[in-house]
Design a protein around this motif. Sequence first.
Motif, PDB file in Angstrom:
ATOM      1  N   GLU A  56      -9.415   8.234   3.641  1.00 32.74           N
ATOM      2  CA  GLU A  56     -10.579   7.698   4.345  1.00 32.74           C
ATOM      3  C   GLU A  56     -11.823   8.537   4.095  1.00 32.74           C
ATOM      4  OE1 GLU A  56      -9.500   7.512   8.466  1.00 32.74           O
ATOM      5  OE2 GLU A  56      -8.222   5.740   8.188  1.00 32.74           O
ATOM      6  N   LYS A  65     -12.650   3.406   2.410  1.00 30.83           N
ATOM      7  CA  LYS A  65     -11.286   3.847   2.146  1.00 30.83           C
ATOM      8  C   LYS A  65     -10.962   3.728   0.674  1.00 30.83           C
ATOM      9  CE  LYS A  65      -9.609   2.297   6.685  1.00 30.83           C
ATOM     10  NZ  LYS A  65      -8.621   1.447   7.392  1.00 30.83           N
ATOM     11  N   GLU A 102      -3.454   6.234   0.908  1.00 33.78           N
ATOM     12  CA  GLU A 102      -4.785   5.936   1.450  1.00 33.78           C
ATOM     13  C   GLU A 102      -5.535   7.215   1.760  1.00 33.78           C
ATOM     14  OE1 GLU A 102      -5.833   2.569   4.340  1.00 33.78           O
ATOM     15  OE2 GLU A 102      -5.718   4.316   5.679  1.00 33.78           O
ATOM     16  N   LYS A 132       0.842  -1.202   0.000  1.00 35.51           N
ATOM     17  CA  LYS A 132       0.000   0.000   0.000  1.00 35.51           C
ATOM     18  C   LYS A 132       0.874   1.249   0.000  1.00 35.51           C
ATOM     19  CE  LYS A 132      -2.270   0.980   3.748  1.00 35.51           C
ATOM     20  NZ  LYS A 132      -3.259   0.924   4.835  1.00 35.51           N
ATOM     21  N   GLN A 166      -7.540   3.345  -1.631  1.00 37.92           N
ATOM     22  CA  GLN A 166      -6.141   2.973  -1.446  1.00 37.92           C
ATOM     23  C   GLN A 166      -5.461   2.733  -2.799  1.00 37.92           C
ATOM     24  OE1 GLN A 166      -6.474  -0.626   0.912  1.00 37.92           O
ATOM     25  NE2 GLN A 166      -6.465   0.515   2.846  1.00 37.92           N
TER      26      GLN A 166
END
Length: 199
Positions: free
Chosen positions: A185, A192, A183, A180, A194
């Motif tokens: 939110e 989320k 990200e 990852k 990502q």
Amino acid sequence: MKDHYSFLAPFYNQLSKLIFDDQLMQAKTYFVEDLSNKKILIIGGGDGLDYQSFQAQLSGEYWEISKAMLSKAKSNLGESGLSFHLGYYQVEKEGFFDEVWLHFVLDTMRDEEIANLLGEISKSITPGGRIYLADFFAPQNTFQRIMHRSMITFFRIITQHKRASIPDYEEILVADNWKKSSEKEYVKAWVKAQVWEKN
């Protein structure tokens, strides 16, 4: 293959906005950048309406298991450079796509199906390519848990949704050697967006 989403297709986007306003659309588009000269693989894109404003920049393939949703996507994204495919994704050109968009689709699949799909994606993506994931994650409070349980029950009844729980996306992706890198939110971390890159 029976189209379990045909009932929802005419008002799915309106229902989503009624409950979540524009936050799901924002999760789908937050990491969209510099699409020129990129080949995009969109899997489970639904009606495609959330991509309409930048459709002229889209080139690649669009896969959807719902005939009704795919028909709406063809209409909503008629000015794009996408080719549209009905059914489950099958590799046609290895090492072809720069990005793979998995927007609110993995939560409809069993863990083994997700793992198999990631195997196909690994064949399909260019070196340095990335996965753009947007989906529901574990509910963060009582209200979200109630809402989530209600949504899963609804989709299991209406669309034959296979899951009764949220996949552990991160565990599955890490096991397949993805890392990852970014990200964002939404909905108090219930949703989320990502970006994942291959290790």
